[in-house]
Design a protein around this motif. Structure first.
Motif, short mmCIF file in Angstrom:
data_model
loop_
_atom_site.label_atom_id
_atom_site.label_comp_id
_atom_site.label_asym_id
_atom_site.label_seq_id
_atom_site.Cartn_x
_atom_site.Cartn_y
_atom_site.Cartn_z
N GLY A 87 0.91 -1.22 0.02
CA GLY A 87 0.14 -0.10 0.14
C GLY A 87 0.80 1.36 0.00
O GLY A 87 0.47 2.33 0.57
N SER A 88 1.93 1.28 -0.59
CA SER A 88 2.85 2.42 -0.77
C SER A 88 2.52 3.43 -1.65
O SER A 88 1.96 3.16 -2.60
N THR A 89 3.09 4.57 -1.54
CA THR A 89 3.03 5.66 -2.24
C THR A 89 4.46 5.57 -3.09
O THR A 89 5.49 5.60 -2.71
N ILE A 90 4.39 5.66 -4.39
CA ILE A 90 5.76 5.78 -5.30
C ILE A 90 5.80 7.10 -5.66
O ILE A 90 5.00 7.95 -5.96
N HIS A 91 7.04 7.65 -5.39
CA HIS A 91 7.71 8.99 -5.80
C HIS A 91 8.27 8.95 -7.21
O HIS A 91 9.60 8.59 -6.97
N LEU A 92 7.71 9.16 -8.22
CA LEU A 92 8.43 9.27 -9.48
C LEU A 92 9.49 10.29 -9.36
O LEU A 92 8.95 11.72 -9.16
N LEU A 93 10.74 10.24 -9.72
CA LEU A 93 11.68 11.34 -9.63
C LEU A 93 12.33 11.26 -10.94
O LEU A 93 13.22 10.58 -11.47
N GLY A 94 11.86 12.45 -11.82
CA GLY A 94 12.52 12.66 -13.11
C GLY A 94 13.95 13.44 -13.00
O GLY A 94 13.95 14.40 -12.37
N ASP B 126 -1.26 4.19 -13.27
CA ASP B 126 -2.74 4.52 -13.29
C ASP B 126 -3.44 3.45 -13.77
O ASP B 126 -4.81 2.83 -13.03
N LYS B 127 -3.03 2.54 -14.41
CA LYS B 127 -3.57 1.29 -14.91
C LYS B 127 -3.63 -0.02 -14.07
O LYS B 127 -4.59 -0.76 -13.79
N VAL B 128 -2.45 0.25 -13.19
CA VAL B 128 -2.47 -0.83 -12.25
C VAL B 128 -3.00 -0.61 -10.77
O VAL B 128 -2.99 -1.18 -9.87
N GLY B 129 -3.36 0.77 -10.63
CA GLY B 129 -3.85 1.04 -9.72
C GLY B 129 -2.87 1.66 -8.52
O GLY B 129 -3.24 0.88 -7.27
N VAL B 130 -1.71 2.06 -8.65
CA VAL B 130 -0.85 2.28 -7.83
C VAL B 130 -0.67 3.85 -7.55
O VAL B 130 -0.93 4.74 -8.21
N LYS B 131 -0.69 4.14 -6.13
CA LYS B 131 -0.36 5.72 -5.84
C LYS B 131 0.73 6.25 -6.09
O LYS B 131 1.73 5.56 -5.82
N TYR B 132 0.91 7.33 -6.81
CA TYR B 132 2.19 8.10 -7.02
C TYR B 132 2.26 9.54 -6.88
O TYR B 132 0.98 10.05 -7.27
N VAL B 133 3.14 10.36 -6.89
CA VAL B 133 3.46 11.43 -6.84
C VAL B 133 4.78 11.78 -7.83
O VAL B 133 5.54 10.83 -7.88
N THR B 134 4.79 12.86 -8.42
CA THR B 134 5.97 13.03 -9.40
C THR B 134 6.59 14.37 -9.20
O THR B 134 5.94 15.32 -8.80
N GLU B 135 7.93 14.35 -9.32
CA GLU B 135 8.62 15.41 -8.99
C GLU B 135 10.04 15.38 -10.02
O GLU B 135 10.47 14.18 -10.35
N PHE B 136 10.52 16.56 -10.42
CA PHE B 136 11.34 16.55 -11.50
C PHE B 136 12.57 17.28 -10.72
O PHE B 136 12.48 18.38 -9.94
N ILE B 137 13.86 16.97 -10.94
CA ILE B 137 15.15 17.65 -10.47
C ILE B 137 16.15 17.86 -11.27
O ILE B 137 16.40 16.83 -12.11
#
Length: 273
Positions: A163-170, A195-206
């Motif tokens: 039940g984790s949140t993924i932090h997508l880091l660009g 989105d398709k597999v129903g995973v929670k995520y947030v996105t950030e770029f650095i």
């Protein structure tokens, strides 16, 4: 799912690896194979007796799964990789102080070679990590390399399991507009998959200032991450900002557990996500 294989050598790091492997295996309903790699003339009897004593001590934690063990002889990294292949394992778990040649604060050659040789994803954990904390946040760094998206599938499996949140880091490693667009495109593709597999995520770029691995670790520490997912052969030639091999630096410097995924050779037009 297939077995969870865990390296063990009586060190505290490998004991933590067993505890984490049990938690994961319970959730996946996978049996566990504990692997001890002995030296040529090492007496097996006391090894087996101690392992069986320890296994009995954690038997109450097993929820419908089996905890078995095997003794192998040879090079630790090679033998762990062979066992993982023979078991068609879903995961290999290793404590980073739990391999021969390990020094405190330094990733020994056997552990990194295990990552290089393993045919399955490897989860490396350090004994100084806070294991009382749930696996709430997973960092998935995305760059412009062809293989970068392949880690998303394994990250999604863990995110759904815990039940984790993924932090997508660009990761922008250059000011080149074309390369930055590639990063943006890959991020969008991974987002659609999540989105398709129903995973929670947030996105950030650095913008990478120093070094890809160190900047990724700094970001993970800032958000209180519990795991970082990387490729074993990644970010090795993106720019002069990168000093040495990304995976090796990440494994050496990260106090946060690192999940490594070996890239698969795929055609550009059929790459995942």
């Amino acid at each position: 799912m297939n077995k969870v294989v865990v390296g063990f050598d009586f060190s505290s790091g490998s004991a933590y690896a067993v505890d984490l492997a049990i938690d994961i295996a319970n959730r996946w309903q996978s049996d566990i194979r504990l692997v001890y790699v002995k030296e040529k003339n090492e007496d097996e009897a006391p090894i087996r007796a101690e392992i069986e004593r320890r296994n009995a001590g954690v038997a109450h934690l097993l929820k419908g799964i089996k905890l078995e063990y095997v003794l192998r002889q040879g090079n630790p990294s090679e033998e762990l990789a062979k066992q993982a292949e023979e078991d068609n394992a879903a995961l290999l778990v290793v404590g980073t102080h739990g391999m021969s040649g390990m020094k405190k604060g330094f990733l020994g050659r056997n552990t990194f070679r295990t990552v290089e040789q393993s045919p399955v994803p490897v989860l490396l954990i350090r004994e100084d990590f806070n294991f009382n904390k749930a696996l709430e946040n997973i960092v998935v760094p995305i760059d412009s390399s062809d293989d970068t998206r392949q880690k998303a599938g394994q990250a999604a499996t863990f995110a759904k399991t815990f039940g984790s949140t993924i932090h997508l880091l660009g990761l922008y490693t250059t000011t080149n507009v074309s390369i930055r667009k590639v990063v943006n495109t890959y991020i969008s593709m991974v987002q659609r998959h999540f989105d398709k597999v129903g995973v929670k995520y947030v996105t950030e770029f650095i913008d990478v200032k120093d070094n890809v691995s160190l900047d990724t670790i700094a970001y993970a520490e800032k958000i209180g991450a519990d795991m970082i997912t990387i490729m074993t052969e990644q970010e090795s030639s993106l720019s002069s900002l990168i000093m040495g091999n990304f995976a090796q630096q990440m494994l050496t410097n990260s106090k946060i557990p690192v999940l490594t995924v070996r890239p698969k050779k795929v055609l550009a037009d059929t790459a995942q996500y």
